[in-house]
Design a protein around this motif. Sequence first.
Motif, PDB file in Angstrom:
ATOM      1  N   SER A  60       0.830  -1.199   0.000  1.00 49.38           N
ATOM      2  CA  SER A  60       0.000   0.000   0.000  1.00 49.38           C
ATOM      3  C   SER A  60       0.862   1.246   0.000  1.00 49.38           C
ATOM      4  O   SER A  60       2.032   1.216   0.377  1.00 49.38           O
ATOM      5  CB  SER A  60      -0.936   0.000   1.215  1.00 49.38           C
TER       6      SER A  60
ATOM      7  N   ARG B 185      -7.333  13.385  -2.331  1.00 49.55           N
ATOM      8  CA  ARG B 185      -8.259  13.448  -1.190  1.00 49.55           C
ATOM      9  C   ARG B 185      -9.679  13.741  -1.669  1.00 49.55           C
ATOM     10  O   ARG B 185     -10.650  13.161  -1.161  1.00 49.55           O
ATOM     11  CB  ARG B 185      -7.782  14.525  -0.215  1.00 49.55           C
TER      12      ARG B 185
ATOM     13  N   ILE C 154      -1.163   8.614   0.820  1.00 50.25           N
ATOM     14  CA  ILE C 154      -1.838   9.511  -0.108  1.00 50.25           C
ATOM     15  C   ILE C 154      -0.831  10.328  -0.905  1.00 50.25           C
ATOM     16  O   ILE C 154      -1.006  10.598  -2.091  1.00 50.25           O
ATOM     17  CB  ILE C 154      -2.833  10.423   0.659  1.00 50.25           C
TER      18      ILE C 154
ATOM     19  N   ALA D  82      -5.572   1.497  -7.002  1.00 52.40           N
ATOM     20  CA  ALA D  82      -6.007   2.889  -6.906  1.00 52.40           C
ATOM     21  C   ALA D  82      -5.301   3.758  -7.951  1.00 52.40           C
ATOM     22  O   ALA D  82      -5.870   4.745  -8.431  1.00 52.40           O
ATOM     23  CB  ALA D  82      -5.749   3.434  -5.514  1.00 52.40           C
TER      24      ALA D  82
ATOM     25  N   ARG E  39      -6.027   1.830   6.611  1.00 53.67           N
ATOM     26  CA  ARG E  39      -5.495   2.998   7.306  1.00 53.67           C
ATOM     27  C   ARG E  39      -4.204   2.606   8.027  1.00 53.67           C
ATOM     28  O   ARG E  39      -4.024   1.462   8.459  1.00 53.67           O
ATOM     29  CB  ARG E  39      -6.499   3.530   8.316  1.00 53.67           C
TER      30      ARG E  39
ATOM     31  N   SER F  44     -11.158  10.643  -3.192  1.00 49.91           N
ATOM     32  CA  SER F  44     -11.405   9.684  -2.112  1.00 49.91           C
ATOM     33  C   SER F  44     -12.680  10.039  -1.372  1.00 49.91           C
ATOM     34  O   SER F  44     -13.517   9.176  -1.063  1.00 49.91           O
ATOM     35  CB  SER F  44     -10.221   9.669  -1.136  1.00 49.91           C
TER      36      SER F  44
ATOM     37  N   ARG G 177      -4.725   7.427   5.423  1.00 48.76           N
ATOM     38  CA  ARG G 177      -5.216   6.588   4.336  1.00 48.76           C
ATOM     39  C   ARG G 177      -4.060   5.878   3.648  1.00 48.76           C
ATOM     40  O   ARG G 177      -2.995   6.451   3.419  1.00 48.76           O
ATOM     41  CB  ARG G 177      -5.976   7.432   3.299  1.00 48.76           C
ATOM     42  N   ARG G 178      -4.335   4.643   3.270  1.00 50.50           N
ATOM     43  CA  ARG G 178      -3.386   3.852   2.481  1.00 50.50           C
ATOM     44  C   ARG G 178      -4.114   3.345   1.242  1.00 50.50           C
ATOM     45  O   ARG G 178      -5.319   3.053   1.271  1.00 50.50           O
ATOM     46  CB  ARG G 178      -2.848   2.671   3.293  1.00 50.50           C
ATOM     47  N   TYR G 179      -3.392   3.270   0.113  1.00 47.73           N
ATOM     48  CA  TYR G 179      -3.999   2.869  -1.151  1.00 47.73           C
ATOM     49  C   TYR G 179      -3.198   1.737  -1.778  1.00 47.73           C
ATOM     50  O   TYR G 179      -1.958   1.734  -1.738  1.00 47.73           O
ATOM     51  CB  TYR G 179      -4.035   4.061  -2.125  1.00 47.73           C
TER      52      TYR G 179
ATOM     53  N   GLU H 168      -9.847   2.712  -0.650  1.00 44.99           N
ATOM     54  CA  GLU H 168      -8.712   2.687   0.271  1.00 44.99           C
ATOM     55  C   GLU H 168      -8.357   1.245   0.614  1.00 44.99           C
ATOM     56  O   GLU H 168      -9.244   0.401   0.813  1.00 44.99           O
ATOM     57  CB  GLU H 168      -9.050   3.456   1.547  1.00 44.99           C
TER      58      GLU H 168
END
Length: 328
Positions: A10, A28, A13, A53, A41, A31, A47-49, A38
């Motif tokens: 991940s 953001r 942001i 994404a 977290r 999102s 936030r983690r992607y 996401e």
Amino acid sequence: MTSSTAGDASWSIGELAARAGVTVKTVRFYSDQGLLPEAGRSSGGHRRYGPEALGRLRMIRSLRTLDLPVPDVGRALERDDALADLVADRLRELRPQLVALRWREAALHLLTDCSPEERARRLDLIGAMGLPPDTDVLARFWRRWLFPARLPAPLLAGIVDVAVPAPPHDPTPAQVLAFGRLRAIVTAPCPPGVVDRPPAPRRFRDGFRPAVLYSGLREAYDLAAPELRAGRAPVGGEALDRYVAAWADAGGARDSAAFRRRLTGVLADEPRLDHYWDVVSELATPPGAPPEPTPGAAEAWLREALTGAGPRAWTTADSDPPGRRTPP
């Protein structure tokens, strides 16, 4: 914030934004709109992607570049078959906008390379008609002129379709000027007693059948068109005979030398209509080509042929049968 490692699946942001080439604020926003999933977290609540994404964010950017609204972008991302429909809808929305832009561009070109006085005149024409031009004012003029209450709807619609040219999608400056002139012709006040007199059919007695007249005139104009294309002088013949017959049939009369003399007195030049049809011919004729015959040009040719043809030879008495109506 700790950067992801090769074993970390991940991204933060900021990392996602850097990989996509956008700002953190952009990531953001999407999102918050629910467009970017996401992956979870961080322990600090950030936030983690995941890698998916990044592809989704690139797709969002592409769709937004096409000016699709955010809700439509969401639908395109949710359903594979939605994108084709959204693209088709957007194309339908853009077409009239593009046409309007082309008309504005042509109008701007029309204002170049002319004197200040001519530029002011052209600006008046452009401002009065709008861009693209609204042809309803032309259609209303012809409906008032053509006995609208007494013409069958299909016949009236056919005449108006011929008389009112369709604005092109990609006009030239000359076409912009022509449509401005057409609007000015039908809306300008008429000199008293000259071009404001009623059309010839309205100068006939009660019982006159305009539907019969206009149906016959259409046939006469078609017969006259080859003569006009060939540049022949107005003469008697099949076209003129059909023209006179249209008037005679509409008034319940018989075509005779006497009728033709009376008809010549009833008919008169219509300067405003002649001018109108001259402009329509300009619109219909490609640059450098011979003028394309219009109903107005055929009408003028046939009127001149009637005036110059002289009395027609008859083998029967030159009078109208009892009970038949003739022009006043």
